[in-house]
Scaffold this active site. Structure first.
Site, PDB file in Angstrom:
ATOM      1  N   TRP A 119      -2.736  -2.734  -1.737  1.00  0.00           N
ATOM      2  CA  TRP A 119      -2.375  -4.128  -1.987  1.00  0.00           C
ATOM      3  C   TRP A 119      -3.164  -4.909  -0.943  1.00  0.00           C
ATOM      4  O   TRP A 119      -2.873  -4.827   0.252  1.00  0.00           O
ATOM      5  CB  TRP A 119      -0.879  -4.331  -1.822  1.00  0.00           C
ATOM      6  CG  TRP A 119      -0.413  -5.707  -2.204  1.00  0.00           C
ATOM      7  CD1 TRP A 119      -0.060  -6.132  -3.455  1.00  0.00           C
ATOM      8  CD2 TRP A 119      -0.235  -6.830  -1.330  1.00  0.00           C
ATOM      9  NE1 TRP A 119       0.308  -7.456  -3.404  1.00  0.00           N
ATOM     10  CE2 TRP A 119       0.210  -7.908  -2.123  1.00  0.00           C
ATOM     11  CE3 TRP A 119      -0.427  -7.038   0.038  1.00  0.00           C
ATOM     12  CZ2 TRP A 119       0.483  -9.168  -1.586  1.00  0.00           C
ATOM     13  CZ3 TRP A 119      -0.154  -8.287   0.568  1.00  0.00           C
ATOM     14  CH2 TRP A 119       0.295  -9.340  -0.250  1.00  0.00           C
ATOM     15  N   CYS A 151       0.809  -1.206   0.000  1.00  0.00           N
ATOM     16  CA  CYS A 151       0.000   0.000   0.000  1.00  0.00           C
ATOM     17  C   CYS A 151       0.853   1.271   0.000  1.00  0.00           C
ATOM     18  O   CYS A 151       1.863   1.356   0.683  1.00  0.00           O
ATOM     19  CB  CYS A 151      -0.961   0.086   1.194  1.00  0.00           C
ATOM     20  SG  CYS A 151      -2.062  -1.300   1.349  1.00  0.00           S
ATOM     21  N   LYS A 166       5.776  -3.951  -4.534  1.00  0.00           N
ATOM     22  CA  LYS A 166       7.219  -3.698  -4.493  1.00  0.00           C
ATOM     23  C   LYS A 166       7.792  -3.889  -3.099  1.00  0.00           C
ATOM     24  O   LYS A 166       8.836  -4.492  -2.931  1.00  0.00           O
ATOM     25  CB  LYS A 166       7.469  -2.277  -4.991  1.00  0.00           C
ATOM     26  CG  LYS A 166       8.922  -1.862  -5.044  1.00  0.00           C
ATOM     27  CD  LYS A 166       9.614  -2.504  -6.204  1.00  0.00           C
ATOM     28  CE  LYS A 166      11.058  -2.106  -6.323  1.00  0.00           C
ATOM     29  NZ  LYS A 166      11.802  -3.110  -7.119  1.00  0.00           N
ATOM     30  N   GLU A 205      17.974 -16.201  -9.581  1.00  0.00           N
ATOM     31  CA  GLU A 205      17.419 -14.873  -9.877  1.00  0.00           C
ATOM     32  C   GLU A 205      16.762 -14.864 -11.265  1.00  0.00           C
ATOM     33  O   GLU A 205      15.688 -14.284 -11.448  1.00  0.00           O
ATOM     34  CB  GLU A 205      18.536 -13.819  -9.770  1.00  0.00           C
ATOM     35  CG  GLU A 205      18.192 -12.427 -10.272  1.00  0.00           C
ATOM     36  CD  GLU A 205      17.077 -11.720  -9.509  1.00  0.00           C
ATOM     37  OE1 GLU A 205      16.559 -12.277  -8.520  1.00  0.00           O
ATOM     38  OE2 GLU A 205      16.695 -10.615  -9.944  1.00  0.00           O
ATOM     39  N   ASN A 255      -1.907   1.543   5.880  1.00  0.00           N
ATOM     40  CA  ASN A 255      -1.000   0.566   5.285  1.00  0.00           C
ATOM     41  C   ASN A 255      -0.561  -0.374   6.398  1.00  0.00           C
ATOM     42  O   ASN A 255      -0.089   0.093   7.431  1.00  0.00           O
ATOM     43  CB  ASN A 255       0.229   1.289   4.696  1.00  0.00           C
ATOM     44  CG  ASN A 255       1.331   0.330   4.316  1.00  0.00           C
ATOM     45  OD1 ASN A 255       1.073  -0.817   3.957  1.00  0.00           O
ATOM     46  ND2 ASN A 255       2.569   0.788   4.396  1.00  0.00           N
ATOM     47  N   GLY A 256      -0.716  -1.678   6.199  1.00  0.00           N
ATOM     48  CA  GLY A 256      -0.286  -2.627   7.227  1.00  0.00           C
ATOM     49  C   GLY A 256      -1.410  -3.575   7.584  1.00  0.00           C
ATOM     50  O   GLY A 256      -2.371  -3.734   6.822  1.00  0.00           O
ATOM     51  N   GLU A 274       7.928 -14.135 -11.758  1.00  0.00           N
ATOM     52  CA  GLU A 274       7.138 -12.970 -11.361  1.00  0.00           C
ATOM     53  C   GLU A 274       6.637 -12.171 -12.558  1.00  0.00           C
ATOM     54  O   GLU A 274       5.572 -11.573 -12.497  1.00  0.00           O
ATOM     55  CB  GLU A 274       7.867 -12.087 -10.342  1.00  0.00           C
ATOM     56  CG  GLU A 274       9.108 -11.407 -10.802  1.00  0.00           C
ATOM     57  CD  GLU A 274       9.791 -10.590  -9.701  1.00  0.00           C
ATOM     58  OE1 GLU A 274       9.145 -10.144  -8.762  1.00  0.00           O
ATOM     59  OE2 GLU A 274      11.019 -10.408  -9.814  1.00  0.00           O
ATOM     60  N   LYS A 278      12.837 -13.935 -11.908  1.00  0.00           N
ATOM     61  CA  LYS A 278      12.372 -12.898 -12.844  1.00  0.00           C
ATOM     62  C   LYS A 278      11.284 -13.467 -13.755  1.00  0.00           C
ATOM     63  O   LYS A 278      10.277 -12.821 -14.023  1.00  0.00           O
ATOM     64  CB  LYS A 278      13.530 -12.369 -13.703  1.00  0.00           C
ATOM     65  CG  LYS A 278      14.548 -11.532 -12.978  1.00  0.00           C
ATOM     66  CD  LYS A 278      14.115 -10.093 -12.696  1.00  0.00           C
ATOM     67  CE  LYS A 278      13.505  -9.920 -11.344  1.00  0.00           C
ATOM     68  NZ  LYS A 278      14.272  -9.789 -10.188  1.00  0.00           N
ATOM     69  N   ARG A 281       3.723   0.221  -5.086  1.00  0.00           N
ATOM     70  CA  ARG A 281       3.569  -0.411  -3.775  1.00  0.00           C
ATOM     71  C   ARG A 281       2.302  -1.261  -3.679  1.00  0.00           C
ATOM     72  O   ARG A 281       2.158  -2.068  -2.752  1.00  0.00           O
ATOM     73  CB  ARG A 281       3.527   0.660  -2.675  1.00  0.00           C
ATOM     74  CG  ARG A 281       4.800   1.467  -2.570  1.00  0.00           C
ATOM     75  CD  ARG A 281       4.670   2.491  -1.463  1.00  0.00           C
ATOM     76  NE  ARG A 281       4.532   1.841  -0.184  1.00  0.00           N
ATOM     77  CZ  ARG A 281       5.538   1.488   0.594  1.00  0.00           C
ATOM     78  NH1 ARG A 281       6.775   1.731   0.217  1.00  0.00           N
ATOM     79  NH2 ARG A 281       5.333   0.896   1.749  1.00  0.00           N
ATOM     80  N   HIS A 330      21.448 -35.215  -9.102  1.00  0.00           N
ATOM     81  CA  HIS A 330      20.844 -35.688  -7.849  1.00  0.00           C
ATOM     82  C   HIS A 330      19.322 -35.560  -7.883  1.00  0.00           C
ATOM     83  O   HIS A 330      18.673 -35.692  -6.853  1.00  0.00           O
ATOM     84  CB  HIS A 330      21.412 -34.906  -6.664  1.00  0.00           C
ATOM     85  CG  HIS A 330      22.890 -35.076  -6.514  1.00  0.00           C
ATOM     86  ND1 HIS A 330      23.458 -36.226  -6.027  1.00  0.00           N
ATOM     87  CD2 HIS A 330      23.913 -34.262  -6.839  1.00  0.00           C
ATOM     88  CE1 HIS A 330      24.780 -36.106  -6.036  1.00  0.00           C
ATOM     89  NE2 HIS A 330      25.084 -34.917  -6.527  1.00  0.00           N
TER      90      HIS A 330
HETATM   91  C1  AGP Z   1      12.355  -9.019  -6.844  1.00  0.00           C
HETATM   92  O1  AGP Z   1      12.166  -8.907  -8.200  1.00  0.00           O
HETATM   93  C2  AGP Z   1      11.188  -9.011  -5.997  1.00  0.00           C
HETATM   94  N1  AGP Z   1      10.269  -8.016  -6.326  1.00  0.00           N
HETATM   95  C3  AGP Z   1      11.382  -9.323  -4.522  1.00  0.00           C
HETATM   96  O2  AGP Z   1      11.911 -10.607  -4.454  1.00  0.00           O
HETATM   97  C4  AGP Z   1      12.229  -8.366  -3.643  1.00  0.00           C
HETATM   98  O3  AGP Z   1      13.570  -8.436  -4.010  1.00  0.00           O
HETATM   99  C5  AGP Z   1      12.044  -8.767  -2.166  1.00  0.00           C
HETATM  100  O4  AGP Z   1      10.696  -8.613  -1.822  1.00  0.00           O
HETATM  101  C6  AGP Z   1      12.916  -7.969  -1.222  1.00  0.00           C
HETATM  102  O5  AGP Z   1      12.619  -6.608  -1.262  1.00  0.00           O
HETATM  103  P1  AGP Z   1      13.570  -5.559  -0.574  1.00  0.00           P
HETATM  104  O6  AGP Z   1      14.882  -5.604  -1.298  1.00  0.00           O
HETATM  105  O7  AGP Z   1      12.881  -4.240  -0.718  1.00  0.00           O
HETATM  106  O8  AGP Z   1      13.730  -5.978   0.854  1.00  0.00           O
END
Ligand code: AGP
Length: 617
Positions: free
Chosen positions: A75, A2, A612, A486, A102-103, A493, A490, A27, A509
């Site tokens: 969110w 949020c 985010k 990573e 927010n929260g 997501e 990507k 956010r 394995h």
């Molecule tokens: C990465 O593409 C993601 N959106 C997510 O994994 C992110 O890196 C993670 O939530 C950590 O966020 P931060 O670096 O703000 O703590």
């Protein structure tokens, strides 16, 4: 999650709020809303879906002129993303109070039961509406808004930033912060509130970060901060070091495309002032940790989530190699709840782009309580993580708006390596000549990153070509292993397809059972010049999967003459110190995932279900 914005001042409030929400939309983007106080009283517009839906709603139901208001982009946690559950929420039988949150209010069920018992009508399924009614009820009893606000926030458990305006007090926004971010923007004859500085950076660069359990009384010409207990709070102003253009697309089709292109600058800015031309590393921000503290460290635990944790996995290789301090990397949420061994000689390195990830904050608070020192690697000035750490190495990647992390990741790896070199110099664990050689190699990276960015056509074409793929596997070894994870993250997501990253050595394995005819596998090939001779081992892995029908796309360093014989496609990146190759090899994977998602017609900046900053546990 949020995004929150508040404003008091002479400008058109709705314009300020919508501009702030536009910058905070990363956010949360499943609904949005604003409340303003006009000549005729409180007015609210809210709508499910992206911010454009709210803009359309305001265009068709115009708001009268106003100089005070609050705005929210959501969110969802409690209640589906509907118009009714969108914030703001109104409180009291006459709906004169408006609240955004927010929260998560953890004790909302018990508070809601109390309100239901006295006949309160609820208009939403959210936890947030409870706070609106509680404040309004108390205000109706004694007419003191600040007192009602303070009493109620003291009753709430969990994580919250709450902003409130009331029709009877049209000159004041009240805000409270516990375990969720809140920053004040200081203007001339106007003041702002935001979840982060992006909310108001186009209007002012003067900011104050609000502390834990603090209340802000915001007026156009004054800002007062008190504790939840009513005590006076002194606060420190800081200057935001990026401008509004840094948080705009600037002609790029998406924030992600722009942020991929920003990576040479992100690495250069993170190195700036920290490595001299001889390659010697100094990190002035480390003053919170004395040379004595550093010499006493017997273990480093890196805590982080998602992409930031992969940056930690990569940094571990350099930190251990140079400083000879054992390093373990832990997902913050797993670390916090497993009774880990932490002593006063443990250094916790918390990596977070936002500095507001609740899992990481909880992990660091826990470790601090056990006596550990905490060093943050963080991209956001004034973030909670930085405030709560003994020292902070800022990654100067600039604002990262796309939900999928790109430039913050390479900046985090860079900062992690700087940390390793610095610790090694203080502890004299690696000859200084070798450390300086590494430092000089780090200085070459921005130019090498630029070279990679200039040749992203091939991974983008491959992304488009594979847009029908049901699954893509990634393999890597050493620093290539976290890069593989990573790359898979990507793809998950952004393109919503199954993707997994494996350690290439682990293949036989189990994961090799997944290989069948036509299965795309992206392999991060280590340097042929690597001391540990990992290259031939990975070439053997490629042969093993090829023999079982895999379609291999290799990411290899220039001059690798062998890999082409065994792969359908090879994407070459420039040669660098093998440990630093991760900063180069990840970039084609970012471009690949972005192109594949775009070919599927998906929104690469705001993937479904994600936000985010994950500010709830
Ligand atoms: C990465 O593409 C993601 N959106 C997510 O994994 C992110 O890196 C993670 O939530 C950590 O966020 P931060 O670096 O703000 O703590």
């Amino acid at each position: 999650m949020c995004g929150i914005v508040g404003y008091v001042g002479p400008k058109s409030t709705v314009d300020v709020l919508l501009g702030g929400l536009r910058r905070l939309e990363y956010r949360g983007y499943d609904s949005a809303g604003v409340s303003v106080i006009t000549e005729s009283g409180l007015e609210t517009r809210k709508k499910a879906g992206k911010l454009d839906n709210l803009v359309a709603e305001i265009d068709s139901h115009l708001l009268a002129e106003s100089h005070i208001g609050i705005g929210h982009t959501r969110w969802a946690t409690h209640g589906a993303p509907t118009d009714g559950n969108a914030h703001p929420h109104l409180g009291g039988s006459r709906s004169k109070l408006s609240l955004i949150h927010n929260g998560i209010i953890e004790n909302f069920s018990e508070l809601k039961a109390e309100l239901l018992a006295v006949g309160t009508q609820f208009a939403s399924d959210t936890d947030s509406e409870v706070a609106a009614h509680l404040i309004a009820r108390e205000y109706d009893e004694h007419g003191d808004l600040l007192k009602s606000f303070r009493n109620v926030v003291n009753r709430l458990h969990g994580a919250f930033t709450i902003l409130v305006i009331h029709e009877d007090q049209p000159d004041m926004v009240l805000a409270a912060r516990r375990n969720a971010p809140l920053v004040i923007g200081l203007g001339h004859g106007e003041n702002f509130l935001g979840s982060d500085v992006a909310a108001f950076v186009e209007h002012t660069k003067r900011a104050i970060s609000v502390g834990q359990d603090e209340i802000v009384i915001l007026r156009a010409d004054s800002v007062e901060i008190i504790g939840f207990d009513g005590s006076t709070v002194t606060s420190e102003e800081f200057t935001v070091d990026w401008d509004a253009t840094a948080a705009s697309k600037g002609g790029w089709p998406s924030f992600m495309a722009k942020e991929i292109a920003d990576q040479p600058q992100a690495v250069a800015d993170t190195l700036m002032g920290r490595v001299d031309s001889e390659g010697r590393v100094s990190i002035p921000e480390m003053h919170g940790l004395s040379a004595e503290d550093i010499k006493n460290i017997d273990r480093i635990i890196i805590v982080a989530c998602g992409t930031a944790s992969y940056a930690g996995d990569i940094a571990k290789y350099g930190i251990e190699k140079w400083s000879r301090i054992p390093v373990q990397v832990e997902l913050s949420h797993e670390f916090r709840y497993r009774n880990p061994i932490v002593t006063k000689n443990t250094l916790i390195v918390a990596i977070s782009q936002s500095g507001e990830t609740m899992d990481t904050l909880m992990a660091t608070r826990y470790a601090r309580d056990l006596g550990a020192k905490v060093l943050a690697i963080c991209n956001t000035q004034g973030a909670t993580l930085a405030r709560e750490s003994d020292a902070t190495i800022y990654t100067h990647a600039g604002p990262e708006v796309a939900v999928a992390s790109t430039k913050a990741f390479v900046a985090q790896i860079t900062a992690g390596y700087l940390l390793g070199l610095y610790l090694a110099e203080v502890r004299q664990s690696t000859p200084i000549g070798e450390l300086q050689r590494m430092g000089r190699e780090l200085l070459r990276l921005p130019a090498l990153v630029s070279d990679v960015i200039d040749s992203l056509i091939q991974p983008k074409e491959l992304g488009m070509e594979l847009s029908d793929a049901k699954s893509v596997l990634f393999l890597g070894r050493n620093v290539g292993f976290p890069v593989a994870m990573e790359g898979a993250l990507k793809l998950k997501e952004l393109a919503y397809i199954h993707a997994e990253g494996f350690a290439a050595g682990e293949l036989k394995h189990g994961p090799i059972a997944l290989i069948e005819e036509g299965q795309p596998v992206i392999v991060i090939v280590p340097s042929m010049r690597d001391d540990e001779s990992l290259h031939p081992k990975v070439i053997s892995n490629i042969q093993e999967i090829r023999a079982r029908g895999a379609k291999v796309i290799a990411i290899a360093e220039e001059g690798d003459t062998e890999v082409s014989q065994w792969s359908e496609h090879v994407i070459f990146v420039p040669q660098t110190e093998p440990l630093f190759a991760s900063i180069l090899t990840v970039i084609p994977l970012q471009a690949f995932a972005m192109a594949l998602a775009e070919a599927k017609g998906l929104d690469v900046d705001q993937p479904r279900n994600l936000a985010k900053s994950v500010t709830v546990e």
